[in-house]
Design a protein around this motif. Structure first.
Motif, mmCIF file in Angstrom:
data_model
loop_
_atom_site.group_PDB
_atom_site.id
_atom_site.type_symbol
_atom_site.label_atom_id
_atom_site.label_comp_id
_atom_site.label_asym_id
_atom_site.label_seq_id
_atom_site.Cartn_x
_atom_site.Cartn_y
_atom_site.Cartn_z
ATOM 1 N N VAL A 19 -25.865 1.469 -19.681
ATOM 2 C CA VAL A 19 -24.699 1.415 -18.808
ATOM 3 C C VAL A 19 -25.057 0.475 -17.676
ATOM 4 N N THR A 20 -24.305 -0.600 -17.529
ATOM 5 C CA THR A 20 -24.673 -1.613 -16.548
ATOM 6 C C THR A 20 -24.025 -1.375 -15.194
ATOM 7 N N ASN A 21 -22.843 -0.779 -15.208
ATOM 8 C CA ASN A 21 -22.102 -0.627 -13.965
ATOM 9 C C ASN A 21 -21.225 0.597 -14.003
ATOM 10 N N LEU A 22 -21.110 1.255 -12.860
ATOM 11 C CA LEU A 22 -20.149 2.352 -12.755
ATOM 12 C C LEU A 22 -19.440 2.187 -11.422
ATOM 13 N N ASN A 23 -18.209 1.702 -11.501
ATOM 14 C CA ASN A 23 -17.461 1.398 -10.283
ATOM 15 C C ASN A 23 -16.314 2.374 -10.118
ATOM 16 N N SER A 24 -15.961 2.637 -8.864
ATOM 17 C CA SER A 24 -14.824 3.523 -8.635
ATOM 18 C C SER A 24 -13.892 2.932 -7.598
ATOM 19 N N CYS A 25 -12.635 3.282 -7.713
ATOM 20 C CA CYS A 25 -11.643 2.840 -6.735
ATOM 21 C C CYS A 25 -10.476 3.807 -6.760
ATOM 22 N N LEU A 26 -9.592 3.661 -5.776
ATOM 23 C CA LEU A 26 -8.441 4.550 -5.641
ATOM 24 C C LEU A 26 -7.181 3.767 -6.017
ATOM 25 N N THR A 27 -6.445 4.273 -7.005
ATOM 26 C CA THR A 27 -5.222 3.576 -7.418
ATOM 27 C C THR A 27 -4.139 3.813 -6.383
ATOM 28 N N LYS A 28 -3.051 3.064 -6.506
ATOM 29 C CA LYS A 28 -2.005 3.233 -5.496
ATOM 30 C C LYS A 28 -1.308 4.589 -5.629
ATOM 31 N N LEU A 88 -12.004 5.935 -16.540
ATOM 32 C CA LEU A 88 -11.539 7.286 -16.223
ATOM 33 C C LEU A 88 -10.380 7.179 -15.249
ATOM 34 N N ASN A 89 -9.340 7.946 -15.522
ATOM 35 C CA ASN A 89 -8.209 8.051 -14.608
ATOM 36 C C ASN A 89 -8.070 9.536 -14.278
ATOM 37 N N LEU A 90 -8.316 9.886 -13.026
ATOM 38 C CA LEU A 90 -8.315 11.302 -12.649
ATOM 39 C C LEU A 90 -7.351 11.552 -11.499
ATOM 40 N N THR A 91 -6.432 12.482 -11.721
ATOM 41 C CA THR A 91 -5.472 12.821 -10.671
ATOM 42 C C THR A 91 -6.026 13.963 -9.822
ATOM 43 N N GLY A 92 -5.495 14.092 -8.636
ATOM 44 C CA GLY A 92 -5.797 15.237 -7.777
ATOM 45 C C GLY A 92 -7.243 15.339 -7.336
ATOM 46 N N LEU A 93 -7.857 14.207 -7.047
ATOM 47 C CA LEU A 93 -9.231 14.238 -6.529
ATOM 48 C C LEU A 93 -9.210 14.794 -5.110
ATOM 49 N N SER A 94 -9.985 15.843 -4.869
ATOM 50 C CA SER A 94 -9.966 16.430 -3.532
ATOM 51 C C SER A 94 -10.881 15.646 -2.606
ATOM 52 N N LEU A 123 -12.363 2.406 -2.044
ATOM 53 C CA LEU A 123 -11.527 1.252 -1.759
ATOM 54 C C LEU A 123 -10.346 1.258 -2.729
ATOM 55 N N PRO A 124 -9.220 0.704 -2.294
ATOM 56 C CA PRO A 124 -8.086 0.619 -3.216
ATOM 57 C C PRO A 124 -8.451 -0.267 -4.407
ATOM 58 N N CYS A 125 -7.974 0.106 -5.582
ATOM 59 C CA CYS A 125 -8.218 -0.732 -6.757
ATOM 60 C C CYS A 125 -7.519 -2.059 -6.507
ATOM 61 N N SER A 126 -8.219 -3.137 -6.703
ATOM 62 C CA SER A 126 -7.653 -4.435 -6.357
ATOM 63 C C SER A 126 -6.658 -4.876 -7.409
ATOM 64 N N ALA A 127 -5.740 -5.693 -6.968
ATOM 65 C CA ALA A 127 -4.772 -6.287 -7.888
ATOM 66 C C ALA A 127 -5.526 -7.101 -8.928
ATOM 67 N N TRP A 128 -6.665 -7.633 -8.505
ATOM 68 C CA TRP A 128 -7.443 -8.477 -9.406
ATOM 69 C C TRP A 128 -7.827 -7.714 -10.678
ATOM 70 N N SER A 129 -8.366 -6.506 -10.493
ATOM 71 C CA SER A 129 -8.818 -5.798 -11.688
ATOM 72 C C SER A 129 -7.631 -5.381 -12.550
ATOM 73 N N GLU A 130 -6.476 -5.097 -11.884
ATOM 74 C CA GLU A 130 -5.314 -4.728 -12.683
ATOM 75 C C GLU A 130 -4.762 -5.902 -13.446
ATOM 76 N N HIS A 131 -4.860 -7.086 -12.838
ATOM 77 C CA HIS A 131 -4.277 -8.243 -13.500
ATOM 78 C C HIS A 131 -5.339 -9.090 -14.188
ATOM 79 N N GLY A 132 -6.583 -8.653 -14.077
ATOM 80 C CA GLY A 132 -7.683 -9.386 -14.688
ATOM 81 C C GLY A 132 -7.466 -9.636 -16.169
ATOM 82 N N SER A 133 -7.037 -8.597 -16.877
ATOM 83 C CA SER A 133 -6.874 -8.761 -18.317
ATOM 84 C C SER A 133 -5.677 -9.657 -18.619
#
Ligand SMILES: *[C@@H]1O[C@H](CO)[C@@H](O)[C@H](O)[C@H]1NC(C)=O
Ligand SMILES: *[C@@H]1O[C@H](CO)[C@@H](O)[C@H](O)[C@H]1NC(C)=O
Length: 151
Positions: A19-28, A88-94, A123-133
């Motif tokens: 596993v090379t990377n494990l990144n996290s961010c907060l979606t809108k 991973l997409n997880l709702t209701g993170l306390s 950090l908020p998930c960047s538009a870049w990663s959403e539009h990267g693909s």
């Protein structure tokens, strides 16, 4: 295109499974998104990806790993189409305390990486990663268009 695909395969499969990377961010929508990037040494079998919070299963692509009741219907785990990233997409993170998430990729070997997640520090998930693909697709289409033109 074939040469490119071959090069990507060679790069992707040259080294050890890890596993090379494990990144996290907060979606809108205020959901936790974690991206677990990994490398494999073999094309098959299809790896499974599991996310844990301490000893509890949050979600998994392995149907045999059922999530802990706390996370039932809150987490989705998917291996992104045509990539070696498991999301991973997880709702209701306390927001109460830092949490130790682990991503485990099981194929030839079992490899994992952990990351401490604290909601208020995400950090908020960047538009870049959403539009990267999307961008990648555009580039690919352009290459295809150019190739078509030269044939
Ligand atoms: C994450 O999960 C929520 C709730 O199930 C859903 O509304 C949202 O669209 C999901 N986001 C992604 C990127 O899958
Ligand atoms: C997080 O959990 C993993 C797996 O259980 C463990 O190896 C690691 O030491 C933990 N990290 C911290 C900072 O507690």
């Amino acid at each position: 295109m074939y040469i490119l695909a071959t090069a990507v395969c060679l790069l992707g499969f040259a080294s050890a499974q890890k596993v090379t990377n494990l990144n996290s961010c907060l979606t809108k929508e205020q959901n936790l998104r974690m991206d677990c990037e990994y490398e494999l040494t073999a094309l098959s079998p299809v790896p499974t990806c599991t996310y844990n919070l301490e000893n509890n299963v949050v979600g998994s692509t392995d149907p045999a790993m059922s999530p802990d009741p706390t996370f039932k219907n809150r987490g989705t785990v998917t291996i992104m189409e045509g990539s070696t990233t498991c999301r991973l997409n997880l709702t209701g993170l306390s927001d109460d305390k830092p949490k130790n998430f682990t991503c485990t990729i099981k194929q030839k070997e079992t490899v994992s990486k952990s990351s401490i997640v604290e909601k208020k520090l995400l950090l908020p998930c960047s538009a870049w990663s959403e539009h990267g693909s999307m961008l990648m697709m555009t580039v690919t289409s352009l290459v295809l268009l150019l190739e078509a033109k030269w044939l």
